[in-house]
Design an enzyme around this catalytic site. Structure first.
Site, PDB file in Angstrom:
ATOM      1  N   ASP A  32       0.798  -1.229   0.000  1.00 11.94           N
ATOM      2  CA  ASP A  32       0.000   0.000   0.000  1.00 11.94           C
ATOM      3  C   ASP A  32       0.834   1.284   0.000  1.00 11.94           C
ATOM      4  OD1 ASP A  32      -1.298  -2.290   1.197  1.00 11.94           O
ATOM      5  OD2 ASP A  32      -2.986  -1.006   1.673  1.00 11.94           O
ATOM      6  N   HIS A  69     -10.431   1.770  -0.248  1.00 12.36           N
ATOM      7  CA  HIS A  69     -10.452   3.218  -0.495  1.00 12.36           C
ATOM      8  C   HIS A  69     -10.539   3.554  -1.991  1.00 12.36           C
ATOM      9  CE1 HIS A  69      -9.920   4.304   3.650  1.00 12.36           C
ATOM     10  NE2 HIS A  69      -8.792   3.611   3.760  1.00 12.36           N
ATOM     11  N   HIS A  79      -3.656  -4.032   3.201  1.00 15.83           N
ATOM     12  CA  HIS A  79      -4.639  -3.276   3.963  1.00 15.83           C
ATOM     13  C   HIS A  79      -4.195  -2.897   5.367  1.00 15.83           C
ATOM     14  CE1 HIS A  79      -8.384  -1.617   5.431  1.00 15.83           C
ATOM     15  NE2 HIS A  79      -8.461  -2.534   6.369  1.00 15.83           N
TER      16      HIS A  79
END
Length: 266
Positions: free
Chosen positions: A8, A68, A176
């Site tokens: 991420d 998101h 995540h």
């Protein structure tokens, strides 16, 4: 086949780490395919088109997303034509734009990349176990080289889907939670697994966010706006996966971590 997967990317800090280190990582490890999770790349919430294109220019072959995905409204304007940007395939079936998997050509071979989201402690989505089975029926007509980014909260759900798919896919790697886990392994039937690859961005924040805001919420239990910590040190989390060119089964997986405590070594 060798894959490089970068966890991420968070905010400007994460973008800077991609620009600085992704070319270096590609020169060091020589991956045939590079995948980057970019769901937090634009100010910590979603991604815009310029950042997506910059990742491709820097060396990413596919950009994956997560919960998101829709936080930056601009994505709705370009995701329909972004063939190397995939959002979770188990978002409400046929009700949202974009694609949940893609197949890329690598020399004389093909690699399928699938994005899925978990359901435990996450926003509602379709059953990832059922959805991935339907996708596998399709992609296995073209390739046995299959990588899955499983964007989920709990290690139990991540482990469950990896064991469920053991031998059917080359790798299942979690995203995540932003904290790299020390459990990279090859499952008995040949699927590489790691609960969470970690994040790329602020090293001195809490999950990439400003510490005082996160701590303040724990102290007061009052709503607090989380903001990306763009002033401190930076980190990059990734993993490298080697896949047998004949079977599509993984042979090796190892984590990559770059920060002040783990300096990059050429």
């Amino acid at each position: 086949m060798r894959l490089l997967f970068v966890g991420d990317v968070v905010g400007d800090s994460g973008q800077q780490m991609i620009k600085e280190y992704l070319p270096k990582l590609k020169r060091k490890f020589h991956p045939q395919a590079t995948i980057v999770n970019g769901e937090n790349a634009t100010k910590g919430r979603g991604i815009n088109e310029s950042v997506y294109k910059s990742f491709l220019q820097t060396g990413a072959d596919v950009v994956t997303m997560g919960n998101h995905t829709w936080d930056n409204r601009e994505i709705q304007d370009f995701i329909g034509g972004a063939k190397k940007l995939i959002r979770p395939a188990n978002f409400s079936a046929n009700q949202v734009p974009g694609i949940g998997h893609t197949i890329i050509n690598i020399n004389q071979q093909k690699l399928a990349v699938i994005d899925l989201q978990g359901r435990v402690f996450m926003t509602p989505s379709d059953d990832p176990f059922a959805v991935v089975q339907d996708i596998l029926e399709e992609v296995k007509k073209e390739t046995d080289f299959i990588f899955i980014d499983f964007h989920a909260e709990t290690t139990s759900e991540k482990e469950a889907i990896a064991w469920f798919l053991d031998g059917q896919v080359s790798a299942v790697v979690g995203t995540h939670t932003h904290v790299p886990t020390n459990d990279a392994r090859i499952l008995p039937k040949g699927t590489a697994f790691m609960s969470d690859v970690g994040m790329t961005g602020p090293y001195d924040g809490i999950l990439g966010m400003k510490r005082e805001n996160v701590i303040g919420r724990f102290l007061s239990q009052m709503p607090t706006r989380f903001e990306v910590d763009e002033t401190g040190r930076q980190t990059l989390s990734a993993c490298v996966i080697d896949i047998d060119d004949k079977t599509g089964h993984a042979k090796k997986i190892f984590p990559v971590l770059i920060n002040d405590d783990h300096p990059f070594m050429d």
